[in-house]
Motif scaffolding. Sequence first.
Motif, PDB file in Angstrom:
ATOM      1  N   ASP A  41      44.244  15.918  39.442  1.00  0.00           N
ATOM      2  CA  ASP A  41      45.349  15.411  40.635  1.00  0.00           C
ATOM      3  C   ASP A  41      44.979  13.560  40.317  1.00  0.00           C
ATOM      4  N   LEU A  42      43.888  13.279  40.837  1.00  0.00           N
ATOM      5  CA  LEU A  42      43.532  12.295  40.040  1.00  0.00           C
ATOM      6  C   LEU A  42      43.991  11.139  38.708  1.00  0.00           C
ATOM      7  N   ARG A  43      43.260  12.185  38.155  1.00  0.00           N
ATOM      8  CA  ARG A  43      44.327  11.860  36.575  1.00  0.00           C
ATOM      9  C   ARG A  43      45.639  11.063  36.488  1.00  0.00           C
ATOM     10  N   ASN A  44      46.740  12.261  37.241  1.00  0.00           N
ATOM     11  CA  ASN A  44      47.900  11.708  37.538  1.00  0.00           C
ATOM     12  C   ASN A  44      48.139  10.388  38.169  1.00  0.00           C
ATOM     13  N   ALA A  45      47.321  10.112  38.930  1.00  0.00           N
ATOM     14  CA  ALA A  45      47.274   9.567  39.936  1.00  0.00           C
ATOM     15  C   ALA A  45      47.266   8.464  39.357  1.00  0.00           C
ATOM     16  N   GLN A  46      46.025   7.766  38.671  1.00  0.00           N
ATOM     17  CA  GLN A  46      45.510   7.048  37.690  1.00  0.00           C
ATOM     18  C   GLN A  46      46.559   6.662  36.738  1.00  0.00           C
ATOM     19  N   ARG A  47      47.170   7.794  36.223  1.00  0.00           N
ATOM     20  CA  ARG A  47      48.694   7.430  35.543  1.00  0.00           C
ATOM     21  C   ARG A  47      49.746   7.130  35.964  1.00  0.00           C
ATOM     22  N   ARG A  48      50.051   7.492  37.243  1.00  0.00           N
ATOM     23  CA  ARG A  48      51.585   6.527  38.131  1.00  0.00           C
ATOM     24  C   ARG A  48      51.759   5.994  39.025  1.00  0.00           C
ATOM     25  N   GLY A  49      50.274   6.409  39.913  1.00  0.00           N
ATOM     26  CA  GLY A  49      50.405   5.630  41.389  1.00  0.00           C
ATOM     27  C   GLY A  49      49.493   4.484  41.576  1.00  0.00           C
ATOM     28  N   ASP A  50      49.364   4.295  42.994  1.00  0.00           N
ATOM     29  CA  ASP A  50      49.446   3.391  43.011  1.00  0.00           C
ATOM     30  C   ASP A  50      47.676   3.597  43.599  1.00  0.00           C
ATOM     31  N   ARG A  51      47.479   2.050  44.298  1.00  0.00           N
ATOM     32  CA  ARG A  51      46.104   1.933  44.523  1.00  0.00           C
ATOM     33  C   ARG A  51      45.807   2.855  45.770  1.00  0.00           C
ATOM     34  N   GLY A  52      46.296   2.809  46.740  1.00  0.00           N
ATOM     35  CA  GLY A  52      46.399   3.828  47.450  1.00  0.00           C
ATOM     36  C   GLY A  52      46.112   5.353  47.618  1.00  0.00           C
ATOM     37  N   ASP A  53      47.065   5.753  46.719  1.00  0.00           N
ATOM     38  CA  ASP A  53      47.437   7.326  45.520  1.00  0.00           C
ATOM     39  C   ASP A  53      45.731   7.503  45.248  1.00  0.00           C
ATOM     40  N   ILE A  54      45.907   6.231  44.598  1.00  0.00           N
ATOM     41  CA  ILE A  54      44.163   6.359  43.440  1.00  0.00           C
ATOM     42  C   ILE A  54      42.681   6.837  44.403  1.00  0.00           C
ATOM     43  N   ARG A  55      42.846   5.866  45.663  1.00  0.00           N
ATOM     44  CA  ARG A  55      42.327   5.599  46.616  1.00  0.00           C
ATOM     45  C   ARG A  55      41.925   7.296  47.401  1.00  0.00           C
ATOM     46  N   GLU A  56      42.593   7.837  47.594  1.00  0.00           N
ATOM     47  CA  GLU A  56      43.112   8.977  48.138  1.00  0.00           C
ATOM     48  C   GLU A  56      42.565   9.798  47.248  1.00  0.00           C
ATOM     49  N   ALA A  57      43.515   9.842  46.069  1.00  0.00           N
ATOM     50  CA  ALA A  57      42.700  11.027  44.927  1.00  0.00           C
ATOM     51  C   ALA A  57      40.944  11.152  44.595  1.00  0.00           C
ATOM     52  N   ARG A  58      40.573   9.667  44.746  1.00  0.00           N
ATOM     53  CA  ARG A  58      39.401   9.802  44.400  1.00  0.00           C
ATOM     54  C   ARG A  58      38.240  10.123  45.356  1.00  0.00           C
ATOM     55  N   ARG A  59      39.089  10.184  46.867  1.00  0.00           N
ATOM     56  CA  ARG A  59      38.254  10.077  48.117  1.00  0.00           C
ATOM     57  C   ARG A  59      38.480  12.319  47.847  1.00  0.00           C
ATOM     58  N   ASP A  60      39.174  12.670  47.373  1.00  0.00           N
ATOM     59  CA  ASP A  60      39.511  14.000  47.763  1.00  0.00           C
ATOM     60  C   ASP A  60      38.556  14.653  46.429  1.00  0.00           C
ATOM     61  N   VAL A  61      38.084  14.561  45.342  1.00  0.00           N
ATOM     62  CA  VAL A  61      36.860  14.492  44.102  1.00  0.00           C
ATOM     63  C   VAL A  61      35.894  14.144  44.609  1.00  0.00           C
ATOM     64  N   ARG A  62      35.361  13.551  45.437  1.00  0.00           N
ATOM     65  CA  ARG A  62      34.643  13.516  46.033  1.00  0.00           C
ATOM     66  C   ARG A  62      34.011  14.277  47.000  1.00  0.00           C
ATOM     67  N   ASP A  63      35.360  14.717  48.126  1.00  0.00           N
ATOM     68  CA  ASP A  63      34.904  15.475  49.078  1.00  0.00           C
ATOM     69  C   ASP A  63      34.741  17.266  48.010  1.00  0.00           C
ATOM     70  N   ALA A  64      35.120  17.284  46.988  1.00  0.00           N
ATOM     71  CA  ALA A  64      35.399  18.534  46.825  1.00  0.00           C
ATOM     72  C   ALA A  64      34.189  18.830  45.929  1.00  0.00           C
ATOM     73  N   ARG A  65      33.554  17.988  45.313  1.00  0.00           N
ATOM     74  CA  ARG A  65      32.452  18.036  44.983  1.00  0.00           C
ATOM     75  C   ARG A  65      31.408  17.848  45.699  1.00  0.00           C
ATOM     76  N   GLN A  66      31.235  17.352  46.836  1.00  0.00           N
ATOM     77  CA  GLN A  66      30.816  18.104  48.020  1.00  0.00           C
ATOM     78  C   GLN A  66      30.169  19.163  48.667  1.00  0.00           C
ATOM     79  N   ASP A  67      31.533  19.861  48.422  1.00  0.00           N
ATOM     80  CA  ASP A  67      31.948  21.069  48.993  1.00  0.00           C
ATOM     81  C   ASP A  67      31.018  22.055  47.698  1.00  0.00           C
ATOM     82  N   LEU A  68      31.547  22.072  47.012  1.00  0.00           N
ATOM     83  CA  LEU A  68      31.113  22.487  45.341  1.00  0.00           C
ATOM     84  C   LEU A  68      29.219  22.178  45.856  1.00  0.00           C
ATOM     85  N   ARG A  69      28.824  21.479  46.165  1.00  0.00           N
ATOM     86  CA  ARG A  69      27.412  21.354  46.556  1.00  0.00           C
ATOM     87  C   ARG A  69      26.767  22.085  47.049  1.00  0.00           C
TER      88      ARG A  69
END
Length: 155
Positions: A41-69
């Motif tokens: 989703d982050l890669r897709n947001a970086q291709r087509r999204g605006d800053r808000g979408d990218i920021r939200e996708a990065r936050r989601d990736v960070r949360d998913a990494r934390q859950d995995l850890r």
Amino acid sequence: MKKMKFLTAGLIAAMMVPAAAQAQTREIRKDRQELREEQRDLRNAQRRGDRGDIREARRDVRDARQDLRESQRDWRRETRYQNYRAPFRYQQFRVGSTLRSNYYAPAYRPAWDSRWGVPRAGRNLTYVRHYNDLLLVKMRSGKVIRIYRNHFRWR
């Protein structure tokens, strides 16, 4: 009657331990999959999204990494010290003593010796882990060359 209840309770408890371990590995697998989806989703947001979408996708990736850890940490905490039994008792070896071949079987030979701050094993030598000790052993004769006592401290 009490003995039967006690045996039944013990049997149920013994059957539940592997089920709990399976549930934890299933949770780790699910968290890894969620992390991959969030990264996509982050890669897709970086291709087509605006800053808000990218920021939200990065936050989601960070949360998913934390859950995995956290899931991996919980799994390690549950399985690290659980029911460890070596096929032999602890014995303090001395330099020059000879080991039986089952003491330096491949299961007890660590593959990476440079991580532990010990010199590389030479030709026909191998490192063997015996509880917390690290032994340098001649492969052919089983003779102990060097001993690093308490090299693997439980942390």
